[in-house]
Design an enzyme around this catalytic site. Structure first.
Site, PDB file in Angstrom:
ATOM      1  N   ASP A 135       0.840  -1.210   0.000  1.00  0.00           N
ATOM      2  CA  ASP A 135       0.000   0.000   0.000  1.00  0.00           C
ATOM      3  C   ASP A 135       0.871   1.255   0.000  1.00  0.00           C
ATOM      4  O   ASP A 135       0.358   2.377  -0.044  1.00  0.00           O
ATOM      5  CB  ASP A 135      -1.019  -0.014   1.153  1.00  0.00           C
ATOM      6  CG  ASP A 135      -0.363  -0.110   2.518  1.00  0.00           C
ATOM      7  OD1 ASP A 135       0.881  -0.211   2.592  1.00  0.00           O
ATOM      8  OD2 ASP A 135      -1.105  -0.100   3.523  1.00  0.00           O
ATOM      9  N   SER A 136       2.212   1.065  -0.018  1.00  0.00           N
ATOM     10  CA  SER A 136       3.115   2.189  -0.270  1.00  0.00           C
ATOM     11  C   SER A 136       2.877   2.756  -1.661  1.00  0.00           C
ATOM     12  O   SER A 136       3.373   3.834  -1.986  1.00  0.00           O
ATOM     13  CB  SER A 136       4.578   1.750  -0.114  1.00  0.00           C
ATOM     14  OG  SER A 136       4.828   0.551  -0.829  1.00  0.00           O
ATOM     15  N   GLU A 148      -1.606  -5.604   8.501  1.00  0.00           N
ATOM     16  CA  GLU A 148      -0.826  -5.009   9.585  1.00  0.00           C
ATOM     17  C   GLU A 148      -1.503  -5.280  10.930  1.00  0.00           C
ATOM     18  O   GLU A 148      -2.719  -5.096  11.065  1.00  0.00           O
ATOM     19  CB  GLU A 148      -0.712  -3.489   9.376  1.00  0.00           C
ATOM     20  CG  GLU A 148       0.109  -3.123   8.137  1.00  0.00           C
ATOM     21  CD  GLU A 148       0.289  -1.620   7.963  1.00  0.00           C
ATOM     22  OE1 GLU A 148      -0.142  -0.841   8.850  1.00  0.00           O
ATOM     23  OE2 GLU A 148       0.856  -1.223   6.932  1.00  0.00           O
ATOM     24  N   GLU A 174       9.006  -4.313  10.520  1.00  0.00           N
ATOM     25  CA  GLU A 174       9.413  -3.003  10.004  1.00  0.00           C
ATOM     26  C   GLU A 174       9.955  -2.122  11.118  1.00  0.00           C
ATOM     27  O   GLU A 174       9.297  -1.903  12.148  1.00  0.00           O
ATOM     28  CB  GLU A 174       8.216  -2.319   9.297  1.00  0.00           C
ATOM     29  CG  GLU A 174       8.587  -0.951   8.739  1.00  0.00           C
ATOM     30  CD  GLU A 174       7.617  -0.389   7.712  1.00  0.00           C
ATOM     31  OE1 GLU A 174       6.661  -1.100   7.336  1.00  0.00           O
ATOM     32  OE2 GLU A 174       7.829   0.762   7.298  1.00  0.00           O
ATOM     33  N   LYS A 203      -1.341  -9.429   2.785  1.00  0.00           N
ATOM     34  CA  LYS A 203      -0.617  -9.006   3.996  1.00  0.00           C
ATOM     35  C   LYS A 203      -1.496  -8.041   4.781  1.00  0.00           C
ATOM     36  O   LYS A 203      -2.143  -7.172   4.185  1.00  0.00           O
ATOM     37  CB  LYS A 203       0.716  -8.351   3.611  1.00  0.00           C
ATOM     38  CG  LYS A 203       1.484  -7.775   4.792  1.00  0.00           C
ATOM     39  CD  LYS A 203       2.945  -7.479   4.469  1.00  0.00           C
ATOM     40  CE  LYS A 203       3.191  -6.167   3.768  1.00  0.00           C
ATOM     41  NZ  LYS A 203       2.753  -4.960   4.499  1.00  0.00           N
ATOM     42  N   ASP A 207      -1.053  -6.040  -0.156  1.00  0.00           N
ATOM     43  CA  ASP A 207      -1.504  -5.433   1.103  1.00  0.00           C
ATOM     44  C   ASP A 207      -3.018  -5.230   1.096  1.00  0.00           C
ATOM     45  O   ASP A 207      -3.578  -4.692   0.133  1.00  0.00           O
ATOM     46  CB  ASP A 207      -0.861  -4.048   1.277  1.00  0.00           C
ATOM     47  CG  ASP A 207       0.440  -4.106   2.044  1.00  0.00           C
ATOM     48  OD1 ASP A 207       0.653  -5.076   2.792  1.00  0.00           O
ATOM     49  OD2 ASP A 207       1.242  -3.173   1.885  1.00  0.00           O
TER      50      ASP A 207
HETATM   51  O1  KIV Z   1       3.547  -1.123   1.629  1.00  0.00           O
HETATM   52  C1  KIV Z   1       4.724  -1.503   1.659  1.00  0.00           C
HETATM   53  O2  KIV Z   1       5.539  -1.203   0.778  1.00  0.00           O
HETATM   54  C2  KIV Z   1       5.140  -2.331   2.778  1.00  0.00           C
HETATM   55  C3  KIV Z   1       6.606  -2.574   2.938  1.00  0.00           C
HETATM   56  C4  KIV Z   1       7.278  -1.359   3.454  1.00  0.00           C
HETATM   57  C5  KIV Z   1       6.885  -3.749   3.780  1.00  0.00           C
HETATM   58  O3  KIV Z   1       4.341  -2.761   3.538  1.00  0.00           O
END
Ligand code: KIV
Length: 271
Positions: free
Chosen positions: A51-52, A122, A189, A120, A90
């Protein structure tokens, strides 16, 4: 004589076996077809559609605004490119925190509409019910502990997490919970390297670190950061493998100059 060039897909079992034989797991983010093709061809084991994307693709300050539909769009583009890598996506902020049914529906949409191989999430014990429900549907889940950017407004800062005993203990407990629930791996992280080492050694599933030191079972970086496409972002944990901002900026400046001077296109570049 024909050569069998069949590519063997990395699976959750593959990364488990890598941990068992002490082979490090390489993971990188990608959000689009072209970059994902390069990442896959280079032999990265896991592609994370993170989600980055909210930051590096859409220019938001945080990961919070990106939507489930947008994540599915990015994930489907990456899946079309990835011939070998395991593709993990994510679950974006707001798509799983409400309740476990919503979490399951979001995970199912990602799997069905993008063709990805897992999701994934969190968090630790707070999301146990959602993780259980998603896993029960046969969807592989990766955990994410330590600095969890979807909670940035709770933390108030992107500095190193779990330096204090209470938070470190919660992280130890959460990592064991996620393993017991059936997660195939956990991203750690921005936590102290010694804590990451301890957690990594206490688990049978692989840990993949970002800013969590050298003892994790694998490493992950955001591709725009490691390629130097993001000019200003240089945290201590980041190793920059290229300076693509400068390379691309120079190329584009040359193009602009060639267009302005009528040097491009020349006779060989026209019909
Ligand atoms: O969203 C992302 O890029 C991440 C990584 C920083 C692990 O969750």
């Amino acid at each position: 004589m024909s050569v069998n060039k069949e590519i063997k897909r990395v699976t959750t079992r593959t990364v488990q076996e890598m941990k068992m034989r002490g082979e490090k797991v390489s993971m990188l983010t990608a959000y689009d077809y072209s970059l994902a093709t390069i990442v896959d061809d280079a032999g990265v084991d896991i592609i994370l559609v993170g989600d980055s994307a909210s930051n590096v693709m859409a220019g938001h300050e945080t990961t919070l605004p990106i939507t489930l539909d947008q994540m599915i769009y990015h994930a489907a583009s990456v899946v079309r490119a990835a011939k070998r890598a395991l593709v993990i996506v994510d679950l974006p902020f707001g798509s799983y925190q409400g309740n476990s049914k919503e979490a399951l529906n979001s995970a199912i949409r990602i799997m069905k509409e993008s063709g990805a191989h897992g999701v994934k999430l969190e968090g630790g014990i707070e999301i146990a019910e959602s993780v259980t429900r998603i896993l029960a549907a046969g969807i592989p889940v990766m955990g994410h502990l330590g600095l969890t950017p979807q909670s940035i407004y709770k933390f108030g800062t992107y500095t190193v997490r779990a330096k204090e005993d209470a938070e470190a203990q919660k992280l130890r407990d959460d990592s064991l919970t996620l393993q017991e629930l059936g997660c195939f791996g956990i991203v750690l992280e921005k936590i102290p390297a010694l804590l990451a080492k301890e957690v990594t050694e206490s688990l049978s599933i692989p840990t993949v670190g970002i800013g969590a030191g050298q003892h994790c079972d694998g490493q992950v970086l955001v591709i725009h950061d490691m390629l130097g496409i993001n000019k200003g972002f240089k945290p201590r944990f980041l190793r920059q493998y290229a300076s693509l901002y400068d390379v691309m900026n120079d190329a584009i400046k040359n193009y602009v100059a060639d267009v302005k001077s009528a040097d491009f296109p020349n006779e060989k570049e026209q019909y």
